[in-house]
Write a protein that holds these residues in place. Structure first.
Motif, PDB file in Angstrom:
ATOM      1  N   ASP A  31       0.834  -1.200   0.000  1.00 45.18           N
ATOM      2  CA  ASP A  31       0.000   0.000   0.000  1.00 45.18           C
ATOM      3  C   ASP A  31       0.873   1.256   0.000  1.00 45.18           C
ATOM      4  O   ASP A  31       0.612   2.220  -0.736  1.00 45.18           O
ATOM      5  N   LEU A  32       1.914   1.246   0.824  1.00 49.05           N
ATOM      6  CA  LEU A  32       2.804   2.404   0.888  1.00 49.05           C
ATOM      7  C   LEU A  32       3.562   2.593  -0.426  1.00 49.05           C
ATOM      8  O   LEU A  32       3.887   3.728  -0.796  1.00 49.05           O
ATOM      9  N   PHE A 143      -9.079   1.642  -0.214  1.00 45.82           N
ATOM     10  CA  PHE A 143     -10.363   1.179   0.307  1.00 45.82           C
ATOM     11  C   PHE A 143     -10.334  -0.333   0.514  1.00 45.82           C
ATOM     12  O   PHE A 143      -9.442  -1.030   0.009  1.00 45.82           O
ATOM     13  N   GLN A 144     -11.317  -0.831   1.267  1.00 43.32           N
ATOM     14  CA  GLN A 144     -11.490  -2.263   1.402  1.00 43.32           C
ATOM     15  C   GLN A 144     -12.222  -2.796   0.169  1.00 43.32           C
ATOM     16  O   GLN A 144     -13.221  -2.211  -0.267  1.00 43.32           O
ATOM     17  N   ARG A 189      -3.677  -0.022 -10.550  1.00 42.24           N
ATOM     18  CA  ARG A 189      -4.434  -0.503  -9.401  1.00 42.24           C
ATOM     19  C   ARG A 189      -3.652  -1.585  -8.670  1.00 42.24           C
ATOM     20  O   ARG A 189      -2.836  -2.306  -9.263  1.00 42.24           O
ATOM     21  N   LEU A 190      -3.921  -1.695  -7.388  1.00 44.86           N
ATOM     22  CA  LEU A 190      -3.401  -2.779  -6.555  1.00 44.86           C
ATOM     23  C   LEU A 190      -4.592  -3.405  -5.841  1.00 44.86           C
ATOM     24  O   LEU A 190      -5.380  -2.691  -5.226  1.00 44.86           O
ATOM     25  N   VAL A 191      -4.721  -4.707  -5.945  1.00 38.70           N
ATOM     26  CA  VAL A 191      -5.711  -5.447  -5.165  1.00 38.70           C
ATOM     27  C   VAL A 191      -4.961  -6.588  -4.500  1.00 38.70           C
ATOM     28  O   VAL A 191      -4.309  -7.385  -5.174  1.00 38.70           O
ATOM     29  N   GLN A 202      -7.790  -5.617   0.276  1.00 34.44           N
ATOM     30  CA  GLN A 202      -7.562  -4.178   0.203  1.00 34.44           C
ATOM     31  C   GLN A 202      -7.241  -3.787  -1.236  1.00 34.44           C
ATOM     32  O   GLN A 202      -6.670  -4.578  -1.999  1.00 34.44           O
ATOM     33  N   ALA A 203      -7.590  -2.558  -1.590  1.00 34.71           N
ATOM     34  CA  ALA A 203      -7.342  -2.097  -2.958  1.00 34.71           C
ATOM     35  C   ALA A 203      -6.904  -0.640  -2.955  1.00 34.71           C
ATOM     36  O   ALA A 203      -7.288   0.142  -2.080  1.00 34.71           O
TER      37      ALA A 203
END
Length: 213
Positions: A31-32, A143-144, A189-191, A202-203
Motif C-alpha cells: 500500500d505504501l 479502500f477495502q 491498481r493494486l488489489v 484491500q485495494a
C-alpha cells in the motif's frame, strides 16, 4: 451512512483512534508503495489529503517534502491532527463540499475516506475531487475491496465507545468507473489479499485527469 452519523462516530473515538494509529507502521508495504508512486507523480505540486482523520498519512506526505493540507468531516479528528502536526494546515470539511477553489491541487488523496459513503453518493465525491484537481492532476484512492456493507460499530468497543458505523466495500472496477465518470482515467491498481488482522481484501486505485504535458 448519513454524514452526521459518521461525524458523530469519529468525534467520539478520535482520541483513541489517534493513539492507536499514530503513523504508518500498521500499513502494508504494498500500500505504501502505491502511496510513494503517487508522491513521485505529483512531485513538488500541492496535495490535499481528503478525509485525513488524525493526520497520520498527511504527516507521511509532509515528511517526504509534499506541500499538503488535510480536511476531514470530524472536528474531533481535526483537533487531534492539529495537536499532533501543528506545522500542517487542517480544516473541517465534507468530501462532497470541499472548501477550495477550482483547480487548486495537483494531487488528491482519498485514503480509506470513501468507505462510509454509499455507492449512490460516490459520484458526488469524485466530481468534487475533479473540480479541485488541476489538469494533469492525480488521485489515489485506498479502500477495502469486496461487495456489500459491514457493521463496524464494535471496532471501538474495547475502548468503551458505543457508536454506529458502517463500512461499504467496493471493487476496483467500481472505483475506476467513478474516476472515469468524473473525467479521469485509471493509471494503475493494486488489489491484495487481507493480511494480518485485516478481514477484507484491500485495494488502491491511481487515477489521472487530462492535461499532462
Amino acid at each position: 451512512m448519513e454524514p452526521e452519523i459518521v461525524q458523530r462516530a469519529y468525534d467520539t473515538v478520535a482520541r483513541d483512534y489517534a493513539r492507536e494509529l499514530p503513523d504508518t507502521r500498521a500499513d502494508a508495504g504494498l500500500d505504501l508503495a502505491m502511496l510513494d508512486e503517487f508522491i513521485t507523480r505529483v512531485g513538488d505540486g500541492s496535495l490535499l489529503d481528503a478525509g485525513c482523520g488524525a493526520g497520520r498519512i498527511t504527516r507521511y506526505l509532509a515528511d517526504r517534502g509534499c506541500a499538503v493540507e488535510g480536511v476531514d468531516l470530524s472536528p474531533g479528528m481535526i483537533q487531534q491532527a492539529r495537536a499532533a502536526h501543528p506545522d500542517v494546515n487542517f480544516a473541517v470539511a465534507s468530501l462532497e463540499d470541499l472548501p477550495h477553489e477550482d483547480d487548486s491541487f495537483d494531487g488528491v488523496l482519498l485514503w480509506y475516506s470513501i468507505i462510509h459513503t454509499p455507492p449512490a453518493r460516490q459520484p458526488d465525491i469524485f466530481d468534487e475531487v475533479a473540480r479541485v484537481l488541476r489538469p494533469g492532476g492525480h488521485l489515489l484512492v485506498g479502500f477495502q475491496a469486496g461487495t456489500g456493507v459491514r457493521d463496524v460499530s464494535g471496532a471501538y468497543g474495547r475502548f468503551g465507545h458505543d457508536v454506529v458505523l458502517e463500512r461499504y466495500l467496493f471493487s476496483a472496477d467500481e472505483v475506476a468507473a467513478w474516476i472515469a465518470g468524473s473525467g479521469g482515467r485509471e493509471v494503475a491498481r493494486l488489489v491484495r489479499a487481507a493480511d494480518g488482522a485485516e478481514t477484507q481484501a484491500q485495494a488502491v486505485v491511481l487515477g489521472q485527469w487530462a492535461g499532462q504535458d
